[in-house]
Design an enzyme around this catalytic site. Structure first.
Site, short mmCIF file in Angstrom:
data_model
loop_
_atom_site.label_atom_id
_atom_site.label_comp_id
_atom_site.label_asym_id
_atom_site.label_seq_id
_atom_site.Cartn_x
_atom_site.Cartn_y
_atom_site.Cartn_z
N GLY A 1 0.82 -1.20 0.00
CA GLY A 1 0.00 0.00 0.00
C GLY A 1 0.86 1.25 0.00
O GLY A 1 2.06 1.21 0.27
N CYS A 2 0.23 2.38 -0.30
CA CYS A 2 0.97 3.63 -0.40
C CYS A 2 1.48 4.10 0.97
O CYS A 2 2.67 4.40 1.12
CB CYS A 2 0.10 4.70 -1.06
SG CYS A 2 -1.55 4.89 -0.35
#
Length: 348
Positions: A151-152
């Site tokens: 994920g970011c």
């Protein structure tokens, strides 16, 4: 030079469109299929006119057999809960898969279901999936069939934390993460929280203590520390399009200067071209990585409080999604990991 053929499922989301932008310039990749379950048969330029004359084929539907006839590798840039059902079919059709959805990041299916509110994929696939934090797990990514793209928020946070946690320089029980993202992280779908009048000139906290990236961060940190690690993780939405700043606080276990930290991080990330470590007293800003695959990290060690502050910034759509996925493709195929990604940040 022989090229591999790739397909992109979820081509009409921000992550999918960013994959197209970078892959169009990749010297060893041909985009064989752009795919959208909701817009099959339509030209992608209906929703994204900036791709005019660049992507001329119509959008394909989601059919694993047809995808396998056209491509060697497929990126799945879908909402969570979709890839968990689709990826097994893609693997059975003989494709390699790089999943951007989050469905294969959490190894414990029960934990996944608690945080994501979807049925977990089959346990064997969760175990098989390689967590593609490129700078940390590059050796495992090489030759893998299924990569779970991080994920970011976890990308910015983990790259900022892992070296100092690995060396035992911080107390694992003291970690607090204050993270801020541009609105593109919420996807292209409209909602009240991303409405212009709601977010312009505003700063919003959301999903306090409930963000689905919490177990992903804790899982990776626990592996590094060799013990269970829990964190306080708070996310904010900022009135900008792109960028993540993860500001991390932790108690130091000894007396370490900022110069010590710079040296430690530069040694840990030596040979990792997309992580840039700032000099002592210099801290990164999101604008300095905009549109690029870089993660920039800076530090502030406070001898008065005995705490360390780490500032880590990325472009959430690139290093936090499409760029890291392409970096993982390069590692998977045994290529130079910078192929197709050597773009400087857009500035100003």
């Amino acid at each position: 030079m022989e090229k591999i053929k790739v397909a992109i499922v979820g081509s009409t989301g921000y992550g999918g469109v960013e994959l197209i932008r970078f892959l169009l310039g990749h010297p060893r990749v041909e985009i064989a299929s752009v795919i959208s379950a909701s817009s099959a048969g339509a030209p992608i330029t209906e929703g994204f006119p900036h791709l005019s004359n660049l992507v001329t084929r119509p959008l394909d539907g989601v059919d694993p057999r047809e995808i396998a006839e056209k491509a060697d590798v497929v990126f799945t840039a879908t909402p969570s809960g979709v890839s968990g059902k689709l990826v097994p079919q893609l693997l059975a059709a003989g494709l390699r898969v790089i999943d951007l959805s989050g469905d294969f990041r959490i190894k414990d299916g029960a934990v996944y279901e608690t945080w994501y509110k979807h049925e977990a994929p089959e346990a064997g696939l969760l175990e098989k999936a390689v967590y593609g934090l490129s700078e940390v797990n590059g050796a495992q990514v090489k030759g893998a069939e299924l990569i779970s793209n991080p994920g970011c928020y976890p990308t910015a946070t983990l790259l900022g934390l892992i070296p100092v946690l690995r060396e035992g320089w911080i107390d694992p029980g003291s970690i607090i993460i204050d993270a801020k993202s541009g609105v593109s992280g919420a996807g292209r779908g409209t909602s009240l929280i991303t409405h212009y009048a709601e977010i312009n000139e505003n700063l919003k906290v959301y999903k306090v203590n409930k963000h689905q990236h919490i177990p992903e961060i804790e899982q990776c940190l626990s592996e590094v520390a060799g013990e269970a690690v829990t964190v306080t993780f708070t996310t904010h939405l900022t009135p900008m399009t792109r960028g993540i700043m993860s500001t991390i606080y932790a108690g130091l276990t000894g007396t370490y200067t900022e110069e010590n930290l710079v040296e430690l991080y530069r040694q840990y990330y030596e040979g990792k071209p997309f992580v840039r470590i700032r000099e002592s007293g210099k801290w990164p800003a999101t604008k300095e990585v905009f549109g690029s695959n870089y993660c920039d990290i800076g530090f502030a060690a406070d001898p008065r409080t005995g705490r360390l502050t780490i500032i880590s910034v990325i472009d959430n759509v690139v290093k936090g999604a499409a760029g890291q996925a392409i970096q993982n493709l390069n590692l998977m195929m045994g290529w130079d990991e910078t192929l197709g990604l050597q773009l400087s940040p857009v500035y100003p």
